[in-house]
Design an enzyme around this catalytic site. Structure first.
Site, mmCIF file in Angstrom:
data_model
loop_
_atom_site.group_PDB
_atom_site.id
_atom_site.type_symbol
_atom_site.label_atom_id
_atom_site.label_comp_id
_atom_site.label_asym_id
_atom_site.label_seq_id
_atom_site.Cartn_x
_atom_site.Cartn_y
_atom_site.Cartn_z
ATOM 1 N N THR A 4 -8.343 -15.964 4.093
ATOM 2 C CA THR A 4 -7.172 -16.816 3.851
ATOM 3 C C THR A 4 -5.885 -15.995 3.944
ATOM 4 O O THR A 4 -5.839 -14.848 3.495
ATOM 5 C CB THR A 4 -7.302 -17.463 2.455
ATOM 6 O OG1 THR A 4 -8.504 -18.232 2.451
ATOM 7 C CG2 THR A 4 -6.121 -18.358 2.132
ATOM 8 N N LYS A 53 4.066 -1.533 -2.649
ATOM 9 C CA LYS A 53 4.620 -0.365 -3.356
ATOM 10 C C LYS A 53 6.153 -0.383 -3.254
ATOM 11 O O LYS A 53 6.809 -0.979 -4.085
ATOM 12 C CB LYS A 53 3.970 0.904 -2.830
ATOM 13 C CG LYS A 53 2.438 0.846 -3.015
ATOM 14 C CD LYS A 53 1.742 2.129 -2.636
ATOM 15 C CE LYS A 53 0.260 1.969 -2.451
ATOM 16 N NZ LYS A 53 -0.515 1.788 -3.679
ATOM 17 N N THR A 70 2.254 -0.960 3.371
ATOM 18 C CA THR A 70 1.928 -1.971 2.366
ATOM 19 C C THR A 70 3.185 -2.710 1.926
ATOM 20 O O THR A 70 4.297 -2.179 2.041
ATOM 21 C CB THR A 70 1.270 -1.303 1.133
ATOM 22 O OG1 THR A 70 0.871 -2.316 0.211
ATOM 23 C CG2 THR A 70 2.223 -0.355 0.417
ATOM 24 N N SER A 82 -0.532 10.528 -0.797
ATOM 25 C CA SER A 82 -0.283 9.842 -2.061
ATOM 26 C C SER A 82 -0.483 10.682 -3.308
ATOM 27 O O SER A 82 0.151 10.425 -4.317
ATOM 28 C CB SER A 82 -1.187 8.618 -2.151
ATOM 29 O OG SER A 82 -2.534 9.002 -2.097
ATOM 30 N N SER A 137 -9.079 12.400 12.577
ATOM 31 C CA SER A 137 -8.634 11.897 11.280
ATOM 32 C C SER A 137 -8.287 13.056 10.352
ATOM 33 O O SER A 137 -9.074 13.997 10.197
ATOM 34 C CB SER A 137 -9.779 11.043 10.697
ATOM 35 O OG SER A 137 -9.448 10.552 9.434
ATOM 36 N N HIS A 174 3.082 5.031 1.355
ATOM 37 C CA HIS A 174 3.880 5.624 0.264
ATOM 38 C C HIS A 174 5.297 5.960 0.711
ATOM 39 O O HIS A 174 5.994 6.714 0.031
ATOM 40 C CB HIS A 174 3.162 6.850 -0.304
ATOM 41 C CG HIS A 174 1.874 6.474 -0.955
ATOM 42 N ND1 HIS A 174 1.795 6.021 -2.251
ATOM 43 C CD2 HIS A 174 0.614 6.407 -0.460
ATOM 44 C CE1 HIS A 174 0.545 5.721 -2.538
ATOM 45 N NE2 HIS A 174 -0.200 5.931 -1.468
ATOM 46 N N ARG A 219 -14.249 4.861 -15.911
ATOM 47 C CA ARG A 219 -12.840 4.460 -15.811
ATOM 48 C C ARG A 219 -12.447 3.487 -16.906
ATOM 49 O O ARG A 219 -13.156 2.532 -17.169
ATOM 50 C CB ARG A 219 -12.572 3.841 -14.449
ATOM 51 C CG ARG A 219 -12.705 4.894 -13.382
ATOM 52 C CD ARG A 219 -12.329 4.399 -12.019
ATOM 53 N NE ARG A 219 -12.295 5.565 -11.126
ATOM 54 C CZ ARG A 219 -11.424 5.731 -10.172
ATOM 55 N NH1 ARG A 219 -10.516 4.837 -9.931
ATOM 56 N NH2 ARG A 219 -11.446 6.815 -9.433
ATOM 57 N N THR A 233 -10.661 10.250 -6.555
ATOM 58 C CA THR A 233 -9.319 10.058 -5.992
ATOM 59 C C THR A 233 -8.727 11.416 -5.590
ATOM 60 O O THR A 233 -8.040 11.534 -4.571
ATOM 61 C CB THR A 233 -8.412 9.343 -7.017
ATOM 62 O OG1 THR A 233 -9.089 8.167 -7.468
ATOM 63 C CG2 THR A 233 -7.090 8.935 -6.395
HETATM 64 N N1 PMP Z 1 -3.052 3.715 2.195
HETATM 65 C C1 PMP Z 1 -2.802 4.617 1.230
HETATM 66 C C2 PMP Z 1 -2.410 5.997 1.639
HETATM 67 C C3 PMP Z 1 -2.902 4.257 -0.120
HETATM 68 O O1 PMP Z 1 -2.654 5.157 -1.079
HETATM 69 C C4 PMP Z 1 -3.270 2.925 -0.461
HETATM 70 C C5 PMP Z 1 -3.428 2.430 -1.888
HETATM 71 N N2 PMP Z 1 -2.867 3.088 -2.876
HETATM 72 C C6 PMP Z 1 -3.514 2.033 0.570
HETATM 73 C C7 PMP Z 1 -3.407 2.445 1.879
HETATM 74 C C8 PMP Z 1 -3.884 0.604 0.267
HETATM 75 O O2 PMP Z 1 -2.733 -0.151 0.045
HETATM 76 P P1 PMP Z 1 -2.805 -1.486 -0.839
HETATM 77 O O3 PMP Z 1 -2.665 -1.047 -2.264
HETATM 78 O O4 PMP Z 1 -1.681 -2.326 -0.348
HETATM 79 O O5 PMP Z 1 -4.140 -2.098 -0.579
#
Ligand code: PMP
Length: 408
Positions: A277, A247, A244, A188, A136, A216, A21, A362
């Site tokens: 923390t 994003k 999150t 994603s 899942s 997303h 990478r 990925t």
């Molecule tokens: N869930 C999905 C589907 C993601 O694609 C990602 C990260 N791209 C996360 C959770 C993790 O989120 P974060 O980047 O806030 O750690």
């Protein structure tokens, strides 16, 4: 012992498989988003970023920046402790209130990232359910997979978005056993969406709990930006909604929103919440400003949709192999890690366009791609330049175009 040899061997394998990478260094420019300065070997260079996950550009929103700066000045840089010990700031409590309101749930719980919220949230919830079976989706994100693993619960994987398969597995598990279905709303890498209502129908029929990842989608979809579940009017049907702050909301952090007793139980059991923390107050204040702004304003979402449609339209019209889908994620398929990297390198060096190639693990091997994410701030000229540049790169690398005449 020659410990270094193990690491050298691992690195050698990455190079051999063309998975080593490389991250380029950029400085985002809040005033000129989505432009950035790339620190190239020859010196700084202006580029347009076409692969940001700051989907709506909220990271540069003046109200969000202002909330962050003024709160940092008032309260300092860090949280000062875990939530339990001195880190429970008023801004983080206010953020949780805003998130509960957003998703129309009793309560919310903030974690340091979306990753942690899935990993520790799923693990904790499943551990609290005796003899839980986790169902899942095969395409779930790594953070969910790790949460499932860490729960120690039995798991079964259902084929991606395959309702018949899910129903078979639910039926086999029986009605009385506790069951947790974990899935995403917007996936994603392909940008496809799950059948939320149909999954909730099955959950009701077979007595399962639902846990959805809206990472997303939060901020981007629904009349108030509560995500895809709001878009399809399913907020009330889901037990746990995870997302999150990094994003659609342009900051950092993650959370779950759910009924009060679920949040309360997770709060006192989740190691990834207890032993770390808290988010800094300045981050919590910025995220709250972003969430509250997007709850009130649909303008960013409208502009986003328009620019996404224009980008997809232009790329498809040019014969580029765009994977079709209903969301803002625009995958342009390459199917080979080396060529995906070459395409990305050429876009950067010759066209000042930054799109990171997406390779295994990925995405599955053979489905390597460029993942393009238009924002409300990519204008017509940028879209035209992206299209022309991709066509030039596709020709130079002899990558296949879609034969639209044959496809029609
Ligand atoms: N869930 C999905 C589907 C993601 O694609 C990602 C990260 N791209 C996360 C959770 C993790 O989120 P974060 O980047 O806030 O750690």
């Amino acid at each position: 012992m020659d410990y270094d040899s193990y690491f050298d061997e691992a690195l050698g394998l990455l190079h051999k498989e063309r998975r080593y990478r490389v991250f380029i260094t950029i400085e985002r420019d809040a005033e000129r988003f989505p432009r950035a300065v790339w620190h190239s070997d020859e010196g700084p260079r202006d580029v347009v970023v076409w692969c940001t996950n700051d989907y709506l550009g909220m990271g540069r929103h003046p109200q969000v920046i202002d909330a962050m700066v003024t709160t940092a000045q008032r309260m300092g840089a860090g949280a000062g402790g875990t939530r339990n010990i001195a880190g429970n700031s008023a801004p983080i409590v206010g953020l949780e209130r805003a998130l509960a309101e957003l998703h129309r749930k009793d309560a919310a719980l903030v974690f340091t990232s979306g990753y942690v919220s899935n990993e520790t949230g799923i693990a904790t919830i499943a551990k609290l359910l005796p003899d839980c079976l986790i169902l899942s989706d095969a395409q779930n994100h790594n953070s969910m997979i790790e949460g499932v693993r860490r729960s120690g619960a039995e798991k079964v994987i259902f084929r991606h978005n395959d309702l018949e398969h899910l129903e078979d597995l639910l039926r086999q598990a029986g009605k009385t056993r506790p069951k947790l279905i974990v899935f995403e709303s917007v996936y994603s890498m392909d940008g496809d969406v799950s059948p939320i209502h149909a999954i909730c129908d099955l959950a009701e029929r077979y007595g399962a709990m639902t846990y959805i990842d809206e990472v997303h989608a939060a901020g981007l979809y629904g009349a108030r930006g509560a995500g895809y579940a709001e878009e399809v009017d399913a907020l009330h049907r889901l037990d746990v909604i995870e997302a999150t702050l990094a994003k659609g909301f342009g900051c950092v952090g993650g959370y779950i929103a759910a009924r009060r007793n679920i949040i309360d139980a997770v709060r006192s059991h989740a190691h990834g919440f207890i032993f770390t923390t808290a988010l800094p107050p300045a981050v919590a204040a910025a995220a709250t400003a972003s969430v509250r702004h997007l709850m009130e304003s649909g303008e960013e979402r409208q502009r986003h949709r328009r620019q996404v449609a224009l980008t997809k339209g232009a790329l498809v019209a040019a014969g580029l192999p765009v994977k079709p889908g209903p969301t803002h994620i625009v995958p342009v398929m390459v199917g080979d890690p080396e060529r995906a990297k070459q395409a990305s390198d050429m876009l950067l060096a010759e066209h000042s366009i930054y799109v990171q190639p997406i390779n295994y693990p990925t995405v599955a091997r053979g489905t390597e791609r460029l993942r393009i994410t238009p924002t409300p701030f990519h204008d017509a000229a940028m879209i035209e330049h992206l299209t022309d540049s991709l066509v030039a790169v596709w020709k130079a690398l002899k990558l296949p175009f879609v034969d639209r005449a044959a496809a029609a």
